[in-house]
Design an enzyme around this catalytic site. Structure first.
Site, PDB file in Angstrom:
ATOM      1  N   VAL A  94      -3.990   2.171 -32.233  1.00 49.44           N
ATOM      2  CA  VAL A  94      -3.019   2.199 -31.131  1.00 49.44           C
ATOM      3  C   VAL A  94      -3.464   1.271 -29.992  1.00 49.44           C
ATOM      4  O   VAL A  94      -2.767   1.142 -28.993  1.00 49.44           O
ATOM      5  CB  VAL A  94      -2.809   3.655 -30.631  1.00 49.44           C
ATOM      6  N   HIS A 110       1.062   3.879 -36.164  1.00 51.99           N
ATOM      7  CA  HIS A 110       0.766   5.103 -35.409  1.00 51.99           C
ATOM      8  C   HIS A 110       1.113   4.964 -33.935  1.00 51.99           C
ATOM      9  O   HIS A 110       0.675   5.773 -33.120  1.00 51.99           O
ATOM     10  CB  HIS A 110      -0.712   5.474 -35.556  1.00 51.99           C
ATOM     11  N   ALA A 221     -16.965  -5.544 -39.794  1.00 53.91           N
ATOM     12  CA  ALA A 221     -15.735  -6.335 -39.941  1.00 53.91           C
ATOM     13  C   ALA A 221     -15.855  -7.700 -39.270  1.00 53.91           C
ATOM     14  O   ALA A 221     -15.335  -8.699 -39.773  1.00 53.91           O
ATOM     15  CB  ALA A 221     -14.556  -5.564 -39.338  1.00 53.91           C
TER      16      ALA A 221
HETATM   17  C1  BV8 Z   1       2.703  12.751 -41.686  1.00 58.61           C
HETATM   18  C2  BV8 Z   1      -2.607   8.275 -33.489  1.00 58.61           C
HETATM   19  C3  BV8 Z   1       4.651  13.765 -42.542  1.00 58.61           C
HETATM   20  C4  BV8 Z   1      -3.362   9.201 -32.637  1.00 58.61           C
HETATM   21  C5  BV8 Z   1      -3.210   8.975 -35.698  1.00 58.61           C
HETATM   22  C6  BV8 Z   1      -1.211  19.352 -42.187  1.00 58.61           C
HETATM   23  C7  BV8 Z   1      -0.186  19.316 -41.244  1.00 58.61           C
HETATM   24  C8  BV8 Z   1       0.501  18.143 -40.936  1.00 58.61           C
HETATM   25  C9  BV8 Z   1       0.148  16.970 -41.584  1.00 58.61           C
HETATM   26  C10 BV8 Z   1      -0.878  17.011 -42.485  1.00 58.61           C
HETATM   27  C11 BV8 Z   1      -1.550  18.166 -42.809  1.00 58.61           C
HETATM   28  N1  BV8 Z   1      -2.490  17.861 -43.754  1.00 58.61           N
HETATM   29  C12 BV8 Z   1      -2.438  16.548 -44.025  1.00 58.61           C
HETATM   30  C13 BV8 Z   1      -1.468  16.026 -43.275  1.00 58.61           C
HETATM   31  C14 BV8 Z   1      -1.079  14.682 -43.212  1.00 58.61           C
HETATM   32  C15 BV8 Z   1      -1.775  14.083 -41.976  1.00 58.61           C
HETATM   33  C16 BV8 Z   1      -3.176  13.736 -42.401  1.00 58.61           C
HETATM   34  O1  BV8 Z   1      -3.360  12.797 -43.135  1.00 58.61           O
HETATM   35  N2  BV8 Z   1      -4.161  14.518 -41.915  1.00 58.61           N
HETATM   36  C17 BV8 Z   1      -5.540  14.242 -42.274  1.00 58.61           C
HETATM   37  C18 BV8 Z   1      -6.460  14.568 -41.102  1.00 58.61           C
HETATM   38  C19 BV8 Z   1      -5.880  15.069 -43.522  1.00 58.61           C
HETATM   39  N3  BV8 Z   1      -1.014  12.925 -41.630  1.00 58.61           N
HETATM   40  C20 BV8 Z   1      -0.026  13.031 -40.722  1.00 58.61           C
HETATM   41  O2  BV8 Z   1       0.226  14.036 -40.089  1.00 58.61           O
HETATM   42  C21 BV8 Z   1       0.818  11.784 -40.567  1.00 58.61           C
HETATM   43  N4  BV8 Z   1       2.208  12.142 -40.634  1.00 58.61           N
HETATM   44  O3  BV8 Z   1       2.077  13.072 -42.671  1.00 58.61           O
HETATM   45  O4  BV8 Z   1       4.020  13.009 -41.516  1.00 58.61           O
HETATM   46  C22 BV8 Z   1       6.054  13.880 -42.180  1.00 58.61           C
HETATM   47  C23 BV8 Z   1       7.010  13.687 -43.183  1.00 58.61           C
HETATM   48  C24 BV8 Z   1       8.327  13.808 -42.853  1.00 58.61           C
HETATM   49  C25 BV8 Z   1       8.702  14.095 -41.545  1.00 58.61           C
HETATM   50  C26 BV8 Z   1       7.735  14.274 -40.550  1.00 58.61           C
HETATM   51  C27 BV8 Z   1       6.398  14.170 -40.866  1.00 58.61           C
HETATM   52  C28 BV8 Z   1       0.593  11.149 -39.214  1.00 58.61           C
HETATM   53  C29 BV8 Z   1      -0.834  10.656 -39.129  1.00 58.61           C
HETATM   54  C30 BV8 Z   1      -0.987   9.850 -37.843  1.00 58.61           C
HETATM   55  C31 BV8 Z   1      -1.864  10.597 -36.876  1.00 58.61           C
HETATM   56  N5  BV8 Z   1      -2.162   9.728 -35.754  1.00 58.61           N
HETATM   57  N6  BV8 Z   1      -3.378   8.136 -34.701  1.00 58.61           N
HETATM   58  C32 BV8 Z   1      -4.361   8.453 -31.840  1.00 58.61           C
HETATM   59  O5  BV8 Z   1      -4.834   7.386 -32.264  1.00 58.61           O
HETATM   60  O6  BV8 Z   1      -4.675   9.000 -30.778  1.00 58.61           O
HETATM   61  S1  BV8 Z   1      -4.356   8.991 -36.929  1.00 58.61           S
HETATM   62  C33 BV8 Z   1      -5.891   8.500 -36.382  1.00 58.61           C
HETATM   63  O7  BV8 Z   1      -6.709   8.401 -37.546  1.00 58.61           O
HETATM   64  C34 BV8 Z   1      -6.005   7.109 -35.793  1.00 58.61           C
HETATM   65  O8  BV8 Z   1      -4.792   6.410 -35.690  1.00 58.61           O
HETATM   66  C35 BV8 Z   1      -6.872   6.365 -36.784  1.00 58.61           C
HETATM   67  O9  BV8 Z   1      -6.547   5.044 -36.886  1.00 58.61           O
HETATM   68  C36 BV8 Z   1      -6.515   7.089 -37.992  1.00 58.61           C
HETATM   69  C37 BV8 Z   1      -7.305   6.876 -39.219  1.00 58.61           C
HETATM   70  O10 BV8 Z   1      -8.643   6.837 -38.880  1.00 58.61           O
HETATM   71  P1  BV8 Z   1      -9.409   5.449 -39.103  1.00 58.61           P
HETATM   72  O11 BV8 Z   1      -8.653   4.367 -38.437  1.00 58.61           O
HETATM   73  O12 BV8 Z   1      -9.704   5.280 -40.543  1.00 58.61           O
HETATM   74  O13 BV8 Z   1     -10.688   5.709 -38.253  1.00 58.61           O
HETATM   75  P2  BV8 Z   1     -11.995   6.507 -38.713  1.00 58.61           P
HETATM   76  O14 BV8 Z   1     -12.826   6.694 -37.490  1.00 58.61           O
HETATM   77  O15 BV8 Z   1     -11.592   7.682 -39.536  1.00 58.61           O
HETATM   78  O16 BV8 Z   1     -12.738   5.491 -39.703  1.00 58.61           O
HETATM   79  C38 BV8 Z   1     -13.246   4.275 -39.226  1.00 58.61           C
HETATM   80  C39 BV8 Z   1     -13.821   3.526 -40.414  1.00 58.61           C
HETATM   81  O17 BV8 Z   1     -14.329   2.275 -39.944  1.00 58.61           O
HETATM   82  C40 BV8 Z   1     -14.993   4.244 -41.051  1.00 58.61           C
HETATM   83  O18 BV8 Z   1     -14.839   4.212 -42.468  1.00 58.61           O
HETATM   84  C41 BV8 Z   1     -16.213   3.429 -40.634  1.00 58.61           C
HETATM   85  O19 BV8 Z   1     -17.199   3.385 -41.658  1.00 58.61           O
HETATM   86  C42 BV8 Z   1     -15.619   2.074 -40.452  1.00 58.61           C
HETATM   87  N7  BV8 Z   1     -16.317   1.242 -39.466  1.00 58.61           N
HETATM   88  C43 BV8 Z   1     -16.968   1.636 -38.334  1.00 58.61           C
HETATM   89  N8  BV8 Z   1     -17.451   0.534 -37.708  1.00 58.61           N
HETATM   90  C44 BV8 Z   1     -17.085  -0.545 -38.443  1.00 58.61           C
HETATM   91  C45 BV8 Z   1     -16.348  -0.098 -39.559  1.00 58.61           C
HETATM   92  N9  BV8 Z   1     -15.865  -0.936 -40.494  1.00 58.61           N
HETATM   93  C46 BV8 Z   1     -16.087  -2.251 -40.310  1.00 58.61           C
HETATM   94  N10 BV8 Z   1     -16.768  -2.759 -39.265  1.00 58.61           N
HETATM   95  C47 BV8 Z   1     -17.278  -1.941 -38.314  1.00 58.61           C
HETATM   96  N11 BV8 Z   1     -17.966  -2.456 -37.281  1.00 58.61           N
END
Ligand code: BV8
Length: 230
Positions: A94, A110, A221
């Site tokens: 975001v 997102h 990255a």
């Molecule tokens: C949906 C905005 C359906 C917020 C974000 C129960 C109830 C409801 C939904 C669910 C549920 N169970 C599962 C779900 C689905 C849910 C989901 O997936 N939950 C997860 C936790 C299990 N998903 C949703 O709810 C989505 N919507 O399913 O809607 C629907 C259908 C019909 C009608 C209505 C609805 C919506 C998901 C969006 C949530 N919002 N962001 C904010 O940012 O404040 S998600 C949030 O996580 C961030 O946006 C972030 O981008 C995203 C993913 O995380 P990553 O970007 O991967 O970041 P992370 O820290 O995890 O990883 C970083 C990686 O980088 C690591 O691997 C690390 O090793 C690496 N790294 C670190 N440094 C470096 C690097 N790589 C390279 N170089 C480096 N230097």
């Protein structure tokens, strides 16, 4: 970049912005004031404690002024402007670093820290610097009806039709800096592969979905992406 793909889809996550100084969500620095992002970025959290949620976004929006695109953002923007085939960069982030680096063919699935929308007239608009001290909708004039234009957990991500169309015709899918923890983004690699795309993961460490990729390169990255784009 080896081979000759025509249609590239790139997915980025918080890891692409880590070297710009923006904390990732699930790394060692992954908590915000002791909260997991799943606990703050939800409609229920906003209903329960709007000030906490607005502060979460106000602080992250304010921090944008102190960070800049890193070599990964720059290399992806150069690829976007030089690539004569189809290309779509899908970011889960975001922050506005891909935008500031100049990537044009992109979507924020997102939402965006710099945007807000009015819960009365649904108009999207620039977010004021600090939403928790009161807002006025630029469109309908309503007071304190703006919310961050962010897709919270349980809400439908933006641009899904365009994303599905790009995944159906991609012949190369590259995932950069994402843990593969959040859906539907974490499922894109399987969707692209099922449509015949080659798949590549560029991440600091193996993601939760690393087994779905044809190839994975691990490292920062800021180093991996310019080397891949060249
Ligand atoms: C949906 C905005 C359906 C917020 C974000 C129960 C109830 C409801 C939904 C669910 C549920 N169970 C599962 C779900 C689905 C849910 C989901 O997936 N939950 C997860 C936790 C299990 N998903 C949703 O709810 C989505 N919507 O399913 O809607 C629907 C259908 C019909 C009608 C209505 C609805 C919506 C998901 C969006 C949530 N919002 N962001 C904010 O940012 O404040 S998600 C949030 O996580 C961030 O946006 C972030 O981008 C995203 C993913 O995380 P990553 O970007 O991967 O970041 P992370 O820290 O995890 O990883 C970083 C990686 O980088 C690591 O691997 C690390 O090793 C690496 N790294 C670190 N440094 C470096 C690097 N790589 C390279 N170089 C480096 N230097």
């Amino acid at each position: 970049m080896t081979g000759k793909p025509r249609n590239i889809v790139i997915l980025t996550g918080a890891g692409v912005s880590a070297e710009s100084g923006i904390a990732t969500f699930r790394g060692p620095d992954g908590l915000w004031e002791g909260h997991r992002v799943e606990d703050v970025a939800t409609p229920d959290a906003f209903r329960r404690d709007p000030d906490l949620v607005l502060r979460f976004y106000d602080l992250r929006r304010a921090a944008l002024a102190d960070v800049h695109p890193n070599p990964a953002h720059e290399a992806l923007a150069e690829l976007d402007s030089a690539w004569d085939g189809e290309l779509l960069l899908i970011t889960q982030n975001v922050d506005d670093l891909h935008d500031r680096a100049g990537t044009a063919r992109m979507v924020h699935m997102h939402g965006e820290l710099t945007r807000a929308f009015c819960r009365i007239c649904q108009e999207r608009q620039d977010a004021p610097p600090e939403m928790r001290s009161g807002t006025v909708c630029a469109s309908c004039g309503a007071e304190n009806t703006l919310r961050p234009d962010i897709v919270w957990f349980g809400e439908m991500p933006y641009h899904m039709a365009r994303i599905d169309s790009a995944l159906s015709s991609a012949d190369l899918f590259v995932s950069i800096g994402t843990s593969g923890a959040v859906y539907p983004a974490a499922g894109f690699v399987r969707e692209a592969a099922a449509n015949g795309a080659r798949t590549l993961e560029l991440n600091l460490e193996p993601s939760e979905g690393t087994m779905f990729f044809d190839e994975a390169r691990h490292g920062p990255a800021g180093t991996l992406v310019p080397a891949w784009v060249k």
